[in-house]
Enzyme design. Structure first.
Site, PDB file in Angstrom:
ATOM      1  N   HIS A  19      48.950  30.834  38.249  1.00 49.32           N
ATOM      2  CA  HIS A  19      48.414  30.919  40.067  1.00 49.32           C
ATOM      3  C   HIS A  19      46.857  31.265  40.904  1.00 49.32           C
ATOM      4  CE1 HIS A  19      47.723  34.610  37.611  1.00 49.32           C
ATOM      5  NE2 HIS A  19      47.095  35.533  38.899  1.00 49.32           N
ATOM      6  N   HIS A  47      45.605  33.213  41.827  1.00 49.91           N
ATOM      7  CA  HIS A  47      43.975  33.887  42.102  1.00 49.91           C
ATOM      8  C   HIS A  47      42.447  33.508  41.473  1.00 49.91           C
ATOM      9  CE1 HIS A  47      46.980  37.867  42.445  1.00 49.91           C
ATOM     10  NE2 HIS A  47      46.666  37.132  43.419  1.00 49.91           N
ATOM     11  N   ASP A  92      40.834  34.654  38.927  1.00 48.01           N
ATOM     12  CA  ASP A  92      40.631  34.447  37.825  1.00 48.01           C
ATOM     13  C   ASP A  92      40.792  34.026  36.405  1.00 48.01           C
ATOM     14  OD1 ASP A  92      42.286  36.581  38.622  1.00 48.01           O
ATOM     15  OD2 ASP A  92      42.320  37.255  36.785  1.00 48.01           O
ATOM     16  N   HIS A  93      42.218  32.962  37.370  1.00 48.39           N
ATOM     17  CA  HIS A  93      43.021  32.169  36.512  1.00 48.39           C
ATOM     18  C   HIS A  93      42.264  30.686  37.126  1.00 48.39           C
ATOM     19  CE1 HIS A  93      45.444  35.262  35.130  1.00 48.39           C
ATOM     20  NE2 HIS A  93      45.207  35.997  35.969  1.00 48.39           N
ATOM     21  N   HIS A 100      53.673  38.591  40.792  1.00 45.89           N
ATOM     22  CA  HIS A 100      52.341  38.852  41.247  1.00 45.89           C
ATOM     23  C   HIS A 100      51.482  38.011  42.173  1.00 45.89           C
ATOM     24  CE1 HIS A 100      48.757  39.917  39.790  1.00 45.89           C
ATOM     25  NE2 HIS A 100      48.453  38.620  40.026  1.00 45.89           N
ATOM     26  N   ASP A 155      50.015  36.249  35.086  1.00 46.12           N
ATOM     27  CA  ASP A 155      49.709  37.742  35.324  1.00 46.12           C
ATOM     28  C   ASP A 155      51.404  38.471  35.664  1.00 46.12           C
ATOM     29  OD1 ASP A 155      46.667  37.545  34.962  1.00 46.12           O
ATOM     30  OD2 ASP A 155      46.508  37.969  37.075  1.00 46.12           O
ATOM     31  N   HIS A 171      45.917  39.067  31.010  1.00 46.63           N
ATOM     32  CA  HIS A 171      45.018  39.831  30.715  1.00 46.63           C
ATOM     33  C   HIS A 171      44.944  40.946  29.271  1.00 46.63           C
ATOM     34  CE1 HIS A 171      42.959  39.331  34.492  1.00 46.63           C
ATOM     35  NE2 HIS A 171      44.470  39.191  34.947  1.00 46.63           N
TER      36      HIS A 171
HETATM   37 FE    FE Z   1      44.827  38.258  37.054  1.00 47.55          FE
HETATM   38 ZN    ZN Z   2      46.277  37.610  38.753  1.00 49.01          ZN
END
Ligand code: FE
Ligand code: ZN
Length: 243
Positions: free
Chosen positions: A56, A58, A60-61, A114, A133, A171
C-alpha cells in the site's frame, strides 16, 4: 531450493522483507520504508534487487522505492487502486494477478480496509503471506480508508489459508496487540500463553514476526471476530486501549 526471507528492521517498528530465490538468483523486497538498510543487506548477501513489492501507499512502506530503483534498477509492483499515490510504480496489479520471483509465484489478493487499495502477496508453494498492514501478529491494521466489513472479509480469507502458512506482516506491534487480546478474550488460554512468550521475546529484544495462520486463528481477536460488527467493536476498543 526454498526461498530465503531476511527480516530487516527499519524506522521505529517496521519490518522490511528481503526475499531471495536461489535457483534463479532473483531477489525482491517487500515494503521498503527506507533504502539504506535494504541496500546494505543486499550488498552483504551479493544480491541484486530486481523488484519492489508494495502492499500500500503509506510512506513507511514505499519510502525506499526511489533509491532502491536508482541503485538496483528494480521494478516497482504496486496496487493498481493506489497508482496515483505511488508515483514510483512501474507495474500495477490487482486481485488474482500473478507475480514471479524466479520459479516461485505470488498471487495478489486485494485486502482493502487499512487503505482503499491495500494488497497482499500469497506464495502458495512456499506457504508464505506478505500482508503489509492488513493483519499483524495478534492484531490488524487501523481502518484508515476502509470498513470493518472489508477487514472482516480480508481476515476471513487469511484464516482460510493453510494453517502452516507463515505470515510476514510489516510491523512489530505484537506486545501491544497481545495485551489487548487478553483483554478482549480473557478466557482464551492460547492468548495468555502467547502474551507471556511475546513479553519474554520483547524483553530480550527479539522479533515476534513472522507468525503463522494457525497461531493467528488461535490468538488474534480480530481474525477470530465472528462478525464485522464484533471486529468493528474490537478495532474501536483497541484504538483507545491503554493496557
Ligand atoms: Fe505501516
Ligand atoms: Zn500502513
Amino acid at each position: 531450493m526454498a526461498i530465503r526471507i531476511v527480516r530487516i528492521p527499519a524506522l521505529s517498528d517496521n519490518y522490511i522483507w528481503l526475499v531471495h530465490e536461489p535457483d534463479s538468483g532473483e531477489t525482491i523486497v517487500v515494503d521498503p520504508s527506507e533504502a539504506e538498510p535494504v541496500l546494505a543487506e543486499a550488498d552483504r548477501a551479493g544480491w541484486r534487487i530486481g523488484a519492489i513489492w508494495n502492499t500500500h501507499w503509506h510512506p513507511d512502506h514505499t519510502g525506499g522505492n526511489a533509491a532502491i530503483k536508482a541503485a538496483h534498477g528494480a521494478t516497482v509492483i504496486a496496487p493498481a487502486a493506489e497508482a496515483a499515490r505511488i508515483p514510483t510504480a512501474d507495474h500495477l496489479v490487482g486481485e488474482g494477478d500473478r507475480v514471479a520471483l524466479g520459479a516461485v509465484e505470488a498471487v495478489v489478493m486485494e485486502t482493502p480496509a487499512h487503505t482503499a487499495g491495500h494488497i497482499s502477496f500469497h506464495l502458495p508453494a512456499e506457504q508464505a503471506l506478505f500482508c503489509g498492514d492488513t493483519m499483524f501478529a495478534m492484531g490488524c491494521g487501523r481502518l484508515f480508508e476502509g470498513s470493518a466489513e472489508q477487514m472482516h472479509a480480508a481476515l476471513g480469507r487469511f484464516a482460510a489459508l493453510p494453517p502452516e502458512t507463515r505470515v510476514y506482516c510489516a510491523h512489530e506491534y505484537t506486545l501491544s496487540n497481545a495485551r489487548y487480546a487478553r483483554h478482549a478474550e480473557p478466557d482464551n488460554d492460547a492468548i495468555v500463553e502467547r502474551l507471556e512468550t511475546v513479553e519474554r521475546a520483547r524483553e530480550a529484544g527479539e522479533a515476534t514476526v513472522p507468525t503463522t495462520i494457525a497461531l493467528e486463528r488461535a490468538t488474534n481477536p480480530f481474525l477470530r471476530a465472528a462478525t464485522a460488527e464484533q471486529l468493528a467493536q474490537r478495532r474501536a476498543a483497541k484504538d483507545s486501549f491503554r493496557g
